[in-house]
Scaffold this motif. Structure first.
Motif, PDB file in Angstrom:
ATOM      1  N   ALA A 227       0.840  -1.193   0.000  1.00 23.70           N
ATOM      2  CA  ALA A 227       0.000   0.000   0.000  1.00 23.70           C
ATOM      3  C   ALA A 227       0.878   1.247   0.000  1.00 23.70           C
ATOM      4  O   ALA A 227       1.913   1.299   0.668  1.00 23.70           O
ATOM      5  CB  ALA A 227      -0.900  -0.001   1.231  1.00 23.70           C
ATOM      6  N   PRO A 228       0.481   2.263  -0.754  1.00 21.51           N
ATOM      7  CA  PRO A 228       1.271   3.497  -0.781  1.00 21.51           C
ATOM      8  C   PRO A 228       1.097   4.290   0.511  1.00 21.51           C
ATOM      9  O   PRO A 228       0.025   4.271   1.125  1.00 21.51           O
ATOM     10  CB  PRO A 228       0.699   4.260  -1.973  1.00 21.51           C
ATOM     11  N   ILE A 229       2.151   4.997   0.899  1.00 21.59           N
ATOM     12  CA  ILE A 229       2.090   5.897   2.042  1.00 21.59           C
ATOM     13  C   ILE A 229       1.306   7.132   1.614  1.00 21.59           C
ATOM     14  O   ILE A 229       1.540   7.676   0.535  1.00 21.59           O
ATOM     15  CB  ILE A 229       3.516   6.309   2.489  1.00 21.59           C
ATOM     16  N   LEU A 230       0.408   7.595   2.449  1.00 17.85           N
ATOM     17  CA  LEU A 230      -0.412   8.746   2.099  1.00 17.85           C
ATOM     18  C   LEU A 230       0.367  10.050   2.149  1.00 17.85           C
ATOM     19  O   LEU A 230       0.046  10.997   1.431  1.00 17.85           O
ATOM     20  CB  LEU A 230      -1.633   8.813   3.014  1.00 17.85           C
ATOM     21  N   ILE A 231       1.374  10.112   3.007  1.00 15.10           N
ATOM     22  CA  ILE A 231       2.232  11.293   3.107  1.00 15.10           C
ATOM     23  C   ILE A 231       3.677  10.786   2.984  1.00 15.10           C
ATOM     24  O   ILE A 231       4.377  10.595   3.982  1.00 15.10           O
ATOM     25  CB  ILE A 231       1.998  12.037   4.432  1.00 15.10           C
ATOM     26  N   PRO A 232       4.123  10.502   1.749  1.00 12.75           N
ATOM     27  CA  PRO A 232       5.443   9.882   1.552  1.00 12.75           C
ATOM     28  C   PRO A 232       6.598  10.831   1.872  1.00 12.75           C
ATOM     29  O   PRO A 232       6.431  12.045   1.901  1.00 12.75           O
ATOM     30  CB  PRO A 232       5.441   9.514   0.066  1.00 12.75           C
ATOM     31  N   THR A 233       7.752  10.217   2.131  1.00 13.59           N
ATOM     32  CA  THR A 233       9.001  10.966   2.320  1.00 13.59           C
ATOM     33  C   THR A 233       9.979  10.483   1.256  1.00 13.59           C
ATOM     34  O   THR A 233       9.679   9.573   0.481  1.00 13.59           O
ATOM     35  CB  THR A 233       9.591  10.713   3.721  1.00 13.59           C
ATOM     36  N   GLU A 234      11.161  11.044   1.248  1.00 13.54           N
ATOM     37  CA  GLU A 234      12.176  10.585   0.299  1.00 13.54           C
ATOM     38  C   GLU A 234      12.556   9.131   0.548  1.00 13.54           C
ATOM     39  O   GLU A 234      12.845   8.388  -0.385  1.00 13.54           O
ATOM     40  CB  GLU A 234      13.429  11.461   0.390  1.00 13.54           C
ATOM     41  N   GLU A 235      12.528   8.696   1.812  1.00 16.93           N
ATOM     42  CA  GLU A 235      12.951   7.347   2.176  1.00 16.93           C
ATOM     43  C   GLU A 235      11.820   6.323   2.156  1.00 16.93           C
ATOM     44  O   GLU A 235      12.056   5.142   2.002  1.00 16.93           O
ATOM     45  CB  GLU A 235      13.586   7.336   3.575  1.00 16.93           C
ATOM     46  N   VAL A 236      10.593   6.765   2.366  1.00 17.57           N
ATOM     47  CA  VAL A 236       9.483   5.848   2.567  1.00 17.57           C
ATOM     48  C   VAL A 236       8.344   6.166   1.605  1.00 17.57           C
ATOM     49  O   VAL A 236       7.778   7.266   1.639  1.00 17.57           O
ATOM     50  CB  VAL A 236       8.977   5.926   4.029  1.00 17.57           C
TER      51      VAL A 236
END
Length: 127
Positions: A89-98
């Motif tokens: 599942a995609p992260i709703l508030i992604p970061t560069e690492e995650v």
């Protein structure tokens, strides 16, 4: 100094025996407590689908204002991921690492408040 009846304060714990706290806030405190805000609550992290889909279990850190030195928006909260339920599942508030939930185990994330559901103790341990 002790020979004169004066005692020095105890040395602070350092090294392997002391509790470790990440200064980058990238690891979940194993005690389940946020060093900045106190106790945390167990929760389910969902993504927006109809109905919402549970993707991870973790702890909600109410009162926190930042995650990885980024300020939370008014509709976001800090969560620590303790169990992944849907690794792709995609992260709703992604970061560069995650970018995917499978990359979030034992990390802190920002998550939309309307997609957080409180869990009872027995649900948290179910697989």
């Amino acid at each position: 100094m002790q020979s004169q009846g004066l005692a020095l304060p105890p040395e602070p714990k350092v090294g392997p025996s002391a509790a470790r706290v990440s200064i980058k806030e990238s690891c979940v405190d194993p005690s389940g407590n946020d060093p900045d805000t106190g106790d945390s609550d167990k929760c389910g992290l969902h993504v927006k689908e109809n109905p919402p889909h549970l993707v991870a279990l973790g702890r909600l850190y109410e009162g926190s204002t930042t995650v990885h030195n980024i300020h939370l928006l008014h509709d976001q909260v800090k969560v620590g991921v303790e169990e992944v339920r849907d690794a792709n599942a995609p992260i709703l508030i992604p970061t560069e690492e995650v970018k995917l939930v499978g990359q979030t185990l034992n990390t802190f994330l920002a998550w939309p408040t309307h997609l957080i559901k409180y869990l009872s103790e027995h649900l948290f341990q179910c697989h």
